[in-house]
Design a protein around this motif. Structure first.
Motif, short mmCIF file in Angstrom:
data_model
loop_
_atom_site.label_atom_id
_atom_site.label_comp_id
_atom_site.label_asym_id
_atom_site.label_seq_id
_atom_site.Cartn_x
_atom_site.Cartn_y
_atom_site.Cartn_z
N ALA A 403 45.36 2.99 23.83
CA ALA A 403 45.47 1.53 23.84
C ALA A 403 44.09 0.92 24.00
O ALA A 403 43.23 1.46 24.70
N SER A 404 43.87 -0.22 23.34
CA SER A 404 42.59 -0.90 23.44
C SER A 404 42.63 -1.92 24.57
O SER A 404 43.63 -2.06 25.28
N GLU A 405 41.54 -2.66 24.72
CA GLU A 405 41.43 -3.63 25.79
C GLU A 405 42.51 -4.70 25.72
O GLU A 405 42.99 -5.19 26.74
N ASP A 406 42.92 -5.07 24.51
CA ASP A 406 43.94 -6.12 24.37
C ASP A 406 45.34 -5.54 24.26
O ASP A 406 46.29 -6.26 23.93
N GLY A 407 45.48 -4.24 24.53
CA GLY A 407 46.80 -3.62 24.52
C GLY A 407 47.23 -3.10 23.17
O GLY A 407 48.32 -2.52 23.05
N GLU A 408 46.41 -3.29 22.13
CA GLU A 408 46.77 -2.82 20.80
C GLU A 408 46.66 -1.30 20.73
O GLU A 408 45.74 -0.70 21.27
N ARG A 409 47.65 -0.68 20.05
CA ARG A 409 47.64 0.77 19.90
C ARG A 409 46.71 1.15 18.77
O ARG A 409 46.75 0.57 17.69
N TYR A 410 45.84 2.11 19.01
CA TYR A 410 44.97 2.58 17.94
C TYR A 410 44.96 4.10 17.93
O TYR A 410 45.29 4.77 18.91
N LEU A 411 44.60 4.65 16.79
CA LEU A 411 44.58 6.09 16.58
C LEU A 411 43.15 6.60 16.67
O LEU A 411 42.26 6.11 15.97
N ARG A 412 42.94 7.58 17.52
CA ARG A 412 41.64 8.24 17.60
C ARG A 412 41.64 9.37 16.56
O ARG A 412 42.38 10.35 16.69
N THR A 413 40.84 9.23 15.53
CA THR A 413 40.89 10.19 14.42
C THR A 413 40.15 11.49 14.71
O THR A 413 40.42 12.51 14.07
N GLY A 414 39.20 11.45 15.63
CA GLY A 414 38.37 12.63 15.86
C GLY A 414 37.22 12.74 14.88
O GLY A 414 36.37 13.63 15.00
N ASP A 415 37.15 11.83 13.91
CA ASP A 415 36.07 11.83 12.92
C ASP A 415 34.98 10.83 13.35
O ASP A 415 35.29 9.76 13.87
N LEU A 416 33.74 11.19 13.07
CA LEU A 416 32.63 10.32 13.40
C LEU A 416 32.24 9.50 12.17
O LEU A 416 32.26 10.00 11.04
N GLY A 417 31.86 8.26 12.39
CA GLY A 417 31.44 7.40 11.30
C GLY A 417 30.82 6.13 11.82
O GLY A 417 30.70 5.91 13.03
N PHE A 418 30.39 5.28 10.90
CA PHE A 418 29.84 3.99 11.28
C PHE A 418 30.18 2.97 10.20
O PHE A 418 30.53 3.33 9.06
N GLU A 419 30.08 1.71 10.57
CA GLU A 419 30.35 0.62 9.64
C GLU A 419 29.04 0.10 9.07
O GLU A 419 28.24 -0.50 9.79
N ALA A 420 28.83 0.34 7.78
CA ALA A 420 27.68 -0.20 7.07
C ALA A 420 28.09 -1.54 6.46
O ALA A 420 29.28 -1.86 6.38
N PRO A 421 27.13 -2.33 5.99
CA PRO A 421 27.50 -3.60 5.33
C PRO A 421 28.43 -3.38 4.14
O PRO A 421 29.26 -4.24 3.83
N GLU A 422 28.33 -2.21 3.47
CA GLU A 422 29.16 -1.94 2.29
C GLU A 422 30.54 -1.40 2.65
O GLU A 422 31.43 -1.35 1.81
N GLY A 423 30.72 -0.93 3.89
CA GLY A 423 32.01 -0.39 4.28
C GLY A 423 31.88 0.81 5.22
O GLY A 423 30.81 1.05 5.80
#
Length: 428
Positions: A403-423
């Motif tokens: 669960a996140s700070e606002d209570g939303e459920r999220y999935l931990r994928t185990g994969d590493l990545g980052f958000e670039a301007p393109e995606g």
């Protein structure tokens, strides 16, 4: 569900009864089986009624059926009957035998729907009491003609088992609502609609083959052209030739498939093909190598392949299938540092509407700012409902959900990545 799978098939059968829904190329070349939308709906509704009458609603049903129109019809019927489809590689060969044993033993209450019952009982005679003969069910006199009531969005539809032969495969439970949400995302990310011609060789027990190659095209009334995986592996030219022959507009596969084409398709054979109608060639299911896709685009240009058709994407079974990918952008790359060295990685597009991606610290779970590498976490209606617990025969929460700070459920994928301007960029 008012907009469930069987309702979709009924609408397509009414609007375009003679349109080809499914074509199957048994050896990857000549069409050996086909079904129109009217034929597919009739066969699905009839079999779904039989399965429902046998009390299979809510029970897992293992699909021990080779790739082909019979598999697709059985898959659609099991889901439409309110039973839980369990696709498995069949016939089980090599390490697939261990996988089949693990799944069957982990689902002791599951029925086994078999195209050829002897192929199952020959593998293990003790399974005879659990086997249902697909041919006998479809020929049963007085079979129910009225389609069953459609399950609600929270009802389990598919158990998608993870790969691996040394441990008990992990059963990811995908609901009817998960499927509806993710195929809508595929329509967004892959520009999929009723005019699409989708050509694939992907194994139907794999999430990309199951949802991307079969359920998504049929959900939207598109045409699905399928061949067995071994037909492609034996001769990769068959994949591109089928795209050429059938006017394929959407296709896809893992990175190794594009590399295999580069190694084993000669320039003379390639020059005889027409890939100009292909508008999406997605790549996922394993690390996407930008160099491989760039080389594929350059090599197939002589056959009319357009570079903007390339679509690096990211997904996983716990998200039904698709997480991110954007049609029409072609191959984009972003720089990252790996072991102290700069490297270019393929950008896997942006998440479609309804999917949210957050990059979090792998240990603390804290949100990271754009450009920082961390664990890829996702949320949305397509995130699977849970896992199948063997001991109880029940659905339990995903072990990698939080669960996140606002209570939303999220999935931990185990994969590493980052958000670039393109995606999204996934770092392997």
């Amino acid at each position: 569900m008012k907009d469930g799978l069987l309702h979709r098939l009924a609408a397509h059968a009414a609007a375009t009864p003679d349109k080809a829904a499914l074509r199957f190329l048994e050896k990857g070349e000549r069409e050996t089986e086909s079904l129109t939308y009217a034929e597919l709906f009739d066969a699905t509704a009839q079999l779904a009624g039989v399965l429902c009458a046998r009390g299979l609603a809510g029970r897992p049903v293992i699909l021990a059926i080779p790739a082909g129109t019979a598999f697709v019809t059985a898959l659609l019927a099991v889901i439409s009957a309110g039973a839980i489809a369990v696709p498995v590689p069949f016939p089980p060969l090599g390490e697939g035998r261990n996988r089949f044993r693990a799944i069957v033993s982990g689902l002791p209450d599951a029925a086994i729907l078999a195209g050829a019952p002897d192929s199952v009982t020959g593998f293990d005679p003790a399974l005879s009491e659990r086997v249902l003969d697909l041919g006998a069910l479809t020929r049963a006199p007085g079979s129910p003609a009225t389609p069953p009531d459609q399950p609600g969005p929270d009802a389990p539809a598919v158990i998608q088992f993870s790969s691996g032969s040394t441990a008990q495969p992990r059963g990811i439970v995908v609901t009817h609502g998960n499927i509806a949400a993710n195929v809508a995302m595929m329509a967004d990310g892959f520009a999929l609609d009723r005019t699409s011609v989708c050509v694939h060789w992907l194994p139907p027990h794999h999430d990309m083959g199951l949802f991307g190659a079969i359920l998504a095209p049929l959900w939207f009334g598109a045409e699905a052209v399928l061949m067995p995986a071994f037909a492609f592996l034996q001769k990769p030219l068959r994949w591109l030739a089928a795209i050429s022959d059938h006017g394929g507009t959407i296709t896809g596969g893992p990175n190794f498939a594009y590399e295999l084409c580069l190694r084993r398709i000669g320039a003379a054979d390639l020059a005889r093909l027409d890939l100009s109608r292909l508008r999406v060639a997605y790549c996922g299911a394993e690390p996407v190598r930008a160099a491989s896709l760039a080389a594929f685009a350059a090599y197939t240009a002589q056959a009319g392949f357009r570079p903007d058709a390339l679509l690096p994407c990211y997904g996983l079974a716990e998200a039904t299938l698709l997480v991110s990918g954007t049609a029409g952008q072609g191959l984009r790359t972003a720089s990252t540092t790996i072991f102290g060295r700069r490297a270019e990685r393929a950008v896997c597009g942006t998440p479609p509407s309804g999917c949210r991606i957050a990059i979090r610290h792998p240990q603390s779970g804290a949100l990271l700012e754009p450009g920082k590498t961390g664990e890829v976490c996702i949320s949305g209606a397509h995130v699977a409902a849970g896992e199948w617990e063997v001991a109880t025969g029940q659905v339990v929460p995903l072990s990698n959900a939080a669960a996140s700070e606002d209570g939303e459920r999220y999935l931990r994928t185990g994969d590493l990545g980052f958000e670039a301007p393109e995606g999204l960029v996934v770092v392997d």
